[in-house]
Design a protein around this motif. Structure first.
Motif, PDB file in Angstrom:
ATOM      1  N   ALA A   1       1.153  -1.029  -0.025  1.00 15.42           N
ATOM      2  CA  ALA A   1      -0.070   0.042   0.203  1.00 15.42           C
ATOM      3  C   ALA A   1       0.975   1.130   0.381  1.00 15.42           C
ATOM      4  N   ARG A   2       2.153   0.748   0.478  1.00 16.24           N
ATOM      5  CA  ARG A   2       2.601   2.584   0.777  1.00 16.24           C
ATOM      6  C   ARG A   2       3.692   2.716  -0.192  1.00 16.24           C
ATOM      7  N   ASP A   3       4.151   1.625  -1.099  1.00 18.85           N
ATOM      8  CA  ASP A   3       4.930   1.897  -2.339  1.00 18.85           C
ATOM      9  C   ASP A   3       3.871   2.150  -3.209  1.00 18.85           C
ATOM     10  N   GLY A   4       2.505   2.190  -3.107  1.00 20.61           N
ATOM     11  CA  GLY A   4       1.478   2.155  -4.357  1.00 20.61           C
ATOM     12  C   GLY A   4       1.623   1.416  -6.259  1.00 20.61           C
ATOM     13  N   LYS A   5       2.329   0.734  -6.019  1.00 16.72           N
ATOM     14  CA  LYS A   5       2.517  -0.347  -7.202  1.00 16.72           C
ATOM     15  C   LYS A   5       1.388  -1.151  -7.318  1.00 16.72           C
ATOM     16  N   LYS A   6       0.938  -1.535  -8.712  1.00 17.20           N
ATOM     17  CA  LYS A   6       0.174  -2.551  -9.318  1.00 17.20           C
ATOM     18  C   LYS A   6       0.831  -3.678  -9.512  1.00 17.20           C
ATOM     19  N   ARG A   7       0.717  -4.798  -8.265  1.00 19.93           N
ATOM     20  CA  ARG A   7       0.733  -5.976  -8.882  1.00 19.93           C
ATOM     21  C   ARG A   7      -0.091  -7.183  -8.756  1.00 19.93           C
ATOM     22  N   HIS A   8      -0.053  -7.978  -9.266  1.00 24.64           N
ATOM     23  CA  HIS A   8      -1.051  -8.999  -9.392  1.00 24.64           C
ATOM     24  C   HIS A   8      -1.443  -9.524  -8.055  1.00 24.64           C
ATOM     25  N   PRO A   9      -2.649 -10.219  -8.013  1.00 22.42           N
ATOM     26  CA  PRO A   9      -3.245 -10.254  -6.410  1.00 22.42           C
ATOM     27  C   PRO A   9      -2.168 -11.696  -5.906  1.00 22.42           C
ATOM     28  N   SER A  10      -2.003 -12.652  -7.305  1.00 22.73           N
ATOM     29  CA  SER A  10      -1.009 -13.682  -6.382  1.00 22.73           C
ATOM     30  C   SER A  10       0.360 -13.324  -5.880  1.00 22.73           C
ATOM     31  N   ALA A  11       0.819 -12.255  -6.530  1.00 25.64           N
ATOM     32  CA  ALA A  11       1.820 -11.606  -5.368  1.00 25.64           C
ATOM     33  C   ALA A  11       2.510 -11.966  -4.441  1.00 25.64           C
ATOM     34  N   HIS A  12       1.147 -11.555  -3.572  1.00 22.70           N
ATOM     35  CA  HIS A  12       1.748 -11.932  -2.310  1.00 22.70           C
ATOM     36  C   HIS A  12       1.660 -12.292  -1.616  1.00 22.70           C
ATOM     37  N   ASP A  13       0.891 -14.056  -2.316  1.00 23.27           N
ATOM     38  CA  ASP A  13       0.830 -15.292  -1.969  1.00 23.27           C
ATOM     39  C   ASP A  13       2.294 -15.320  -2.195  1.00 23.27           C
ATOM     40  N   GLU A  14       2.794 -15.480  -2.794  1.00 21.26           N
ATOM     41  CA  GLU A  14       3.920 -15.970  -4.017  1.00 21.26           C
ATOM     42  C   GLU A  14       5.527 -14.834  -3.026  1.00 21.26           C
ATOM     43  N   ILE A  15       5.323 -13.622  -3.016  1.00 21.49           N
ATOM     44  CA  ILE A  15       5.984 -13.573  -2.018  1.00 21.49           C
ATOM     45  C   ILE A  15       6.465 -13.851  -0.324  1.00 21.49           C
ATOM     46  N   LEU A  16       4.717 -14.178   0.525  1.00 20.04           N
ATOM     47  CA  LEU A  16       5.385 -14.497   1.339  1.00 20.04           C
ATOM     48  C   LEU A  16       5.498 -16.033   1.636  1.00 20.04           C
ATOM     49  N   ALA A  17       5.004 -16.815   0.522  1.00 18.79           N
ATOM     50  CA  ALA A  17       5.449 -18.113   0.480  1.00 18.79           C
ATOM     51  C   ALA A  17       7.052 -17.759   0.598  1.00 18.79           C
ATOM     52  N   ASP A  18       8.280 -17.196  -0.627  1.00 15.42           N
ATOM     53  CA  ASP A  18       8.868 -17.225  -0.991  1.00 15.42           C
ATOM     54  C   ASP A  18       9.899 -17.489   0.561  1.00 15.42           C
ATOM     55  N   ILE A  19       9.668 -16.030   1.420  1.00 17.14           N
ATOM     56  CA  ILE A  19       9.908 -15.128   2.713  1.00 17.14           C
ATOM     57  C   ILE A  19       9.470 -16.358   3.162  1.00 17.14           C
ATOM     58  N   PHE A  20       8.831 -17.708   3.632  1.00 19.39           N
ATOM     59  CA  PHE A  20       8.491 -18.620   4.562  1.00 19.39           C
ATOM     60  C   PHE A  20       9.769 -19.607   3.728  1.00 19.39           C
ATOM     61  N   LYS A  21      10.390 -19.618   3.367  1.00 14.30           N
ATOM     62  CA  LYS A  21      10.766 -20.913   2.433  1.00 14.30           C
ATOM     63  C   LYS A  21      12.266 -20.212   2.186  1.00 14.30           C
ATOM     64  N   LYS A  22      12.924 -19.377   2.831  1.00 12.48           N
ATOM     65  CA  LYS A  22      14.001 -18.790   2.348  1.00 12.48           C
ATOM     66  C   LYS A  22      14.374 -18.391   3.976  1.00 12.48           C
TER      67      LYS A  22
END
Length: 180
Positions: free
Chosen positions: A137-158
């Motif tokens: 929300a702070r950076d205001g960039k348009k993202r595909h809704p799946s981006a949130h889940d992919e990034i979250l999964a990647d954070i936990f994986k790493k």
């Protein structure tokens, strides 16, 4: 500088200009002022975003401080050199550094505590998910809704090294601060 605060430490986000020279003949191989439209470089100190010798040389620096440092090959490009950067094998390097700013890095104690809403010294999927939503929300960039889940999964994986579904202070904080 007369006033010094804060001094740079591992994990801080630094803003600096630096010029690199070969010790053997004084040839300049790098100048940050000619890169990135002349803007100083931003990088996290102590995590390998610059050569090891610069990570060491820029510890405990004050904003406004200038240093001239000599870096042996073992803390630079070693036996292989760096052909792309015109650095021969076993080259000793000299850097002239000017530090402009020292900010809390992305993996600071403060950042961890900000995400850890329930102060249990571990980050849950819900806490990190909420943090990502706030950052998006702070950076205001348009993202595909799946981006949130992919990034979250990647954070936990790493970062969730023990696989317990939480990221502990130790797992999160790769800079090994003692305060946690």
């Amino acid at each position: 500088p007369e006033a010094c605060g804060p001094k740079s430490k591992k994990g801080d986000l630094l803003n600096a200009h630096y010029d690199g020279f070969l010790a053997s003949d004084g040839a300049k191989f790098y100048c940050s002022r000619t890169q990135n439209e002349g803007h100083p470089k931003w990088f996290v100190l102590g995590v390998g975003q610059v050569i090891k010798g610069l990570d060491i040389a820029m510890m405990n620096m004050c904003p406004g401080e200038k240093r001239k440092v000599t870096i042996p090959p073992s803390l630079a490009y070693g036996q292989q050199g760096y052909a792309q950067g015109k650095i021969p094998p076993n080259a000793t390097l000299i850097f002239e550094i000017e530090l402009y700013a020292v900010n809390k890095g992305p993996r600071s104690v403060e950042a961890f505590n900000q995400i850890d809403k329930d102060s249990d010294k571990k980050l849950s999927e819900l806490e990190i998910s909420q943090y990502l939503k706030e950052e998006f929300a702070r950076d205001g960039k348009k993202r595909h809704p799946s981006a949130h889940d992919e990034i979250l999964a990647d954070i936990f994986k790493k970062n969730d090294h023990d696989g317990d579904g939480f990221i502990s202070a130790k797992e999160y904080n790769v800079y090994q601060h003692d305060e946690l």
